[in-house]
Structure formats: structure tokens, C-alpha cells
Design a protein around this motif. Structure first.
Motif, PDB file in Angstrom:
ATOM      1  N   THR A 106      39.123  44.251  35.951  1.00 55.21           N
ATOM      2  CA  THR A 106      39.039  45.151  37.096  1.00 55.21           C
ATOM      3  C   THR A 106      39.243  46.598  36.638  1.00 55.21           C
ATOM      4  O   THR A 106      39.276  46.864  35.430  1.00 55.21           O
ATOM      5  CB  THR A 106      40.057  44.718  38.189  1.00 55.21           C
ATOM      6  OG1 THR A 106      39.839  45.485  39.375  1.00 55.21           O
ATOM      7  CG2 THR A 106      41.502  44.900  37.726  1.00 55.21           C
ATOM      8  N   LEU A 219      37.470  44.148  43.925  1.00 56.50           N
ATOM      9  CA  LEU A 219      37.713  42.966  43.108  1.00 56.50           C
ATOM     10  C   LEU A 219      39.087  42.403  43.457  1.00 56.50           C
ATOM     11  O   LEU A 219      40.022  43.186  43.653  1.00 56.50           O
ATOM     12  CB  LEU A 219      37.644  43.317  41.619  1.00 56.50           C
ATOM     13  CG  LEU A 219      36.221  43.609  41.121  1.00 56.50           C
ATOM     14  CD1 LEU A 219      36.251  44.186  39.720  1.00 56.50           C
ATOM     15  CD2 LEU A 219      35.362  42.337  41.155  1.00 56.50           C
ATOM     16  N   ASP A 247      46.327  46.179  48.599  1.00 61.24           N
ATOM     17  CA  ASP A 247      45.408  46.534  47.512  1.00 61.24           C
ATOM     18  C   ASP A 247      44.576  47.750  47.902  1.00 61.24           C
ATOM     19  O   ASP A 247      43.423  47.870  47.500  1.00 61.24           O
ATOM     20  CB  ASP A 247      44.513  45.344  47.133  1.00 61.24           C
ATOM     21  CG  ASP A 247      43.777  45.574  45.824  1.00 61.24           C
ATOM     22  OD1 ASP A 247      44.187  46.463  45.053  1.00 61.24           O
ATOM     23  OD2 ASP A 247      42.771  44.875  45.584  1.00 61.24           O
TER      24      ASP A 247
HETATM   25  N1  LIG Z   1      40.957  45.900  43.905  1.00 57.36           N
HETATM   26  C1  LIG Z   1      40.045  46.684  43.393  1.00 57.36           C
HETATM   27  O1  LIG Z   1      38.867  46.490  43.653  1.00 57.36           O
HETATM   28  N2  LIG Z   1      40.369  47.722  42.591  1.00 57.36           N
HETATM   29  C2  LIG Z   1      41.662  48.054  42.071  1.00 57.36           C
HETATM   30  C3  LIG Z   1      42.087  47.155  40.942  1.00 57.36           C
HETATM   31  C4  LIG Z   1      42.507  45.776  41.369  1.00 57.36           C
HETATM   32  O2  LIG Z   1      43.434  45.610  42.153  1.00 57.36           O
HETATM   33  O3  LIG Z   1      41.917  44.791  40.880  1.00 57.36           O
HETATM   34  C5  LIG Z   1      41.633  49.507  41.595  1.00 57.36           C
HETATM   35  O4  LIG Z   1      42.540  49.927  40.873  1.00 57.36           O
HETATM   36  O5  LIG Z   1      40.685  50.238  41.940  1.00 57.36           O
END
Ligand SMILES: NC(=O)N[C@@H](CC(=O)O)C(=O)O
Ligand SMILES: [Zn+2]
Ligand SMILES: [Zn+2]
Length: 345
Positions: A106, A219, A247
Motif C-alpha cells: 500500500t 486499499l 483509515d
Molecule cells: N488505505 C489506503 O488506501 N491508503 C493508506 C494506506 C493504507 O492504510 O493501506 C494511505 O496511507 O494512503
């Protein structure tokens, strides 16, 4: 008018970034949330206790003076992380968890772990001292379909690790599949899962139907509808093993709206409104406090917040901005694709 008072919530998975972006986004979290687990995937990552101490100070400095907010710091696990440094971080009260990013899984994960054997000395120490491991649970094997990467991670990495180190506390973050939900439910102890706001609301159609929509790309990628329904069931069930980790992951629009856009959805600003809507739809408003304010602290061994927030259902839909402006550039706000009526009073 309908209203709901719950203990002040916490966010058990949050990206605040650094510098101008940190300054631009922190208020959207500290306004509603008392604490958050701060992700360490900066460039360069937060690898040592000293890095985490310095980053914590930058977060505290950027927090609006009117808000009471406690950043709970994590360390980015590498193949060279020192068990002694991790133990010192926990002992000093600074470090709440260590984060495992499989290398390449990620955003900013290239410095993560390729060979789990190399991380074993740290993981063994963490099991011994009771420091939780947060995991981005996806394999990076090119042959594995992106929609299957969570399940394959459970089968080939997480389950073997938990059998090898049953005393290690593991938080499977941003669970996106019914496989993840079932796996967490099957565990007797030392396993819990965080669920994001957006995975309760979108399935993969949001990203792909009617055109490619980069602001729904994150992700682990959103899965098919049956998985979304399993997540909603788990989140609204009251089961103590599931709690909120938004997140919320801001990226400036030019880095999302391009030929190879970044993964991440920005939800801090409207998360509580979205969640109240979801829990009301599931006829489970009485379980929102467990999910957002009680289960997380219980799992991390922390007290629930004493303060409360009150959610009020307004007649008129709320007006969240389409984007927020930060010193780093504009960041598009998550659009749940339905009007939001629940307001944090
Ligand atoms: N969730 C995501 O799509 N992105 C997160 C990283 C992560 O939590 O996998 C990020 O730091 O941008
Ligand atoms: Zn992740
Ligand atoms: Zn994340």
C-alpha cells in the motif's frame, strides 16, 4: 427530533501525514475524536521511538488549542527494527502498537517487511510485553488477484503467525471481506478487527460503474456487495472484536486524479454522520457507541472516554464541503452518495 448521546469516539486507524497536510486535516479528527492510532507510513516512515516522539510533538503542535486530542503512536515495522527500542517505546508510554506493512502492499510500504522470519525477534518481544501488532492484511504476490489478497494473507501469513505466536495481540486493520470477519470471529483471543466507514458504504461498483472514480479507490480495495453486507453485520452486531478505524487517508487531488492514482479515501470530516446513517439503516443505533467508542479502548486496554458527543438528526441534509483546502493542496471528501442528516451537535 431524534438524538443520540454516546461516549466520545476514538479512531483506531488514521493517517494524518505531516507538515501542511497534517495542519490541514488534524482539526477534522480532533473535533470529534478523543484519540486516534496514528499510522506511521510517512516518507520517511516512523521507524524508531525517537521518530515517533518527534512526530507526536508535531501532531500536538498542529492540533487546534480548543480540542482535547491524544495521538496514540505506532512504529513502522521493518526487518531491522530493534526489539529493545520497541520495548523502550512501550515502557515509556509513547508507543501503543507496531504496524506491519507487507512491503509493497500500500501507500509508502516499500520499507515494510518482505520476510516475516526477519521480523520474528521483534514480534516475539511484542508478544512477551503485550504490545499489539496492527496489520495491513494483504499479500503482495503478483499472481494473487487484488480482490483475493486479504483472504490469501489470512491463510498464508496471519494464521501461521498466530499459531507460531499465540500470545501476540493482532489487530487486523480495515477488514474488507467476509473471510476476514469469519476469521476474527473464529479466534478465541488476541485478535480483533477494525472496519472503515467507507467499506460499510461502498462496494467495488462505486469505483468502476459509469466511469472510473479515483476518490473511491483505497486499499484494501472495496469488494463485492456480499462482503460489504458482512462488514455491516459485524460492525452493528455489538461484537467486542470489531471497532472503528476510519483509515481516513488524505491525498491531494492531483495525486488521486491521474493515470496512476494513490489509494486512500478522506473520511475524517463526515465519518460520524456516515456511521449514524449506516447504524440507523441497520436498526442498530444502540450499537454505535460499542463500535465507535467502547470496543476499541477495551481491546487496547485503555479506558473509554468520559466525555460524550451528541448526534442530532436534522430535517435538512448537512452541507459537507466537496473538498477541503490544505496547505498541501485540495483533498476531496468522501461522498457516501446519500444525503447525510446526522450532525454532531
Ligand atoms: N488505505 C489506503 O488506501 N491508503 C493508506 C494506506 C493504507 O492504510 O493501506 C494511505 O496511507 O494512503
Ligand atoms: Zn492499510
Ligand atoms: Zn490506512
Amino acid at each position: 427530533m431524534q438524538s443520540l448521546t454516546i461516549r466520545r469516539p476514538d479512531d483506531w486507524h488514521l493517517h494524518l501525514r505531516d507538515g501542511a497536510m497534517l495542519e490541514g486535516v488534524i482539526g477534522d479528527t480532533s473535533r470529534h475524536f478523543a484519540r486516534a492510532i496514528i499510522m506511521p507510513n510517512l516518507v520517511p516512515p516512523v521507524v524508531t521511538t525517537a521518530d515517533a516522539r518527534a512526530y507526536r510533538e508535531r501532531i500536538v503542535r498542529a492540533t487546534p488549542a480548543s480540542d482535547r486530542f491524544e495521538p496514540l503512536m505506532t512504529l513502522y515495522l521493518t526487518e531491522h527494527t530493534s526489539p529493545d527500542d520497541v520495548e523502550e517505546g512501550k515502557r515509556s508510554g509513547l508507543i501503543t502498537a507496531v504496524k506491519l506493512y507487507p512491503a509493497g502492499a500500500t501507500t509508502n510500504s516499500h520499507g515494510g517487511v518482505r520476510d516475516m522470519d526477519k521480523a520474528m525477534p521483534v514480534l516475539e518481544r511484542m508478544a512477551k510485553i503485550g504490545l499489539p501488532l496492527c496489520v495491513h492484511g494483504e499479500v503482495t504476490t503478483p499472481e494473487v488477484d487484488i480482490f483475493d489478497r486479504e483472504k490469501v494473507f489470512i491463510d498464508t501469513v496471519l494464521d501461521p503467525l498466530r499459531k507460531r505466536l499465540p500470545e501476540l495481540k493482532v489487530a487486523m486493520e480495515h477488514v474488507t471481506t467476509s473471510d476476514g470477519i469469519d476469521y476474527i470471529r473464529s479466534a478465541e483471543k488476541n485478535l480483533a478487527g477494525s472496519i472503515t466507514t467507507h467499506h460499510l458504504i461502498i462496494n467495488r461498483n462505486a469505483i468502476l460503474v459509469g466511469g472510473i472514480r479515483p476518490h473511491y479507490y483505497c486499499l484494501p480495495v472495496a469488494k463485492r456487495e456480499s462482503h460489504r453486507l458482512a462488514l455491516r453485520q459485524a460492525a452493528t452486531s455489538g461484537d467486542v472484536r470489531f471497532f472503528l478505524g476510519t483509515d481516513s487517508a488524505p491525498h491531494v487531488d492531483p495525486l488521486k486524479e491521474c493515470s496512476c492514482g494513490c489509494a486512500g479515501i478522506y473520511t475524517s470530516i463526515n465519518t460520524m454522520s456516515c456511521l449514524a446513517h449506516v447504524f440507523e439503516q441497520e436498526d442498530a443505533l444502540d450499537k454505535l457507541e460499542a463500535f465507535a467508542s467502547l470496543n476499541g479502548p477495551a481491546w487496547y486496554g485503555l479506558p473509554a472516554n468520559e466525555e460524550t458527543i451528541t448526534l442530532v438528526k436534522r430535517e435538512e441534509p448537512l452541507n459537507f464541503p466537496l473538498k477541503i483546502e490544505t496547505g498541501a493542496g485540495p483533498v476531496t471528501v468522501f461522498d457516501p452518495m446519500f444525503p447525510l442528516h446526522w450532525d454532531v451537535a
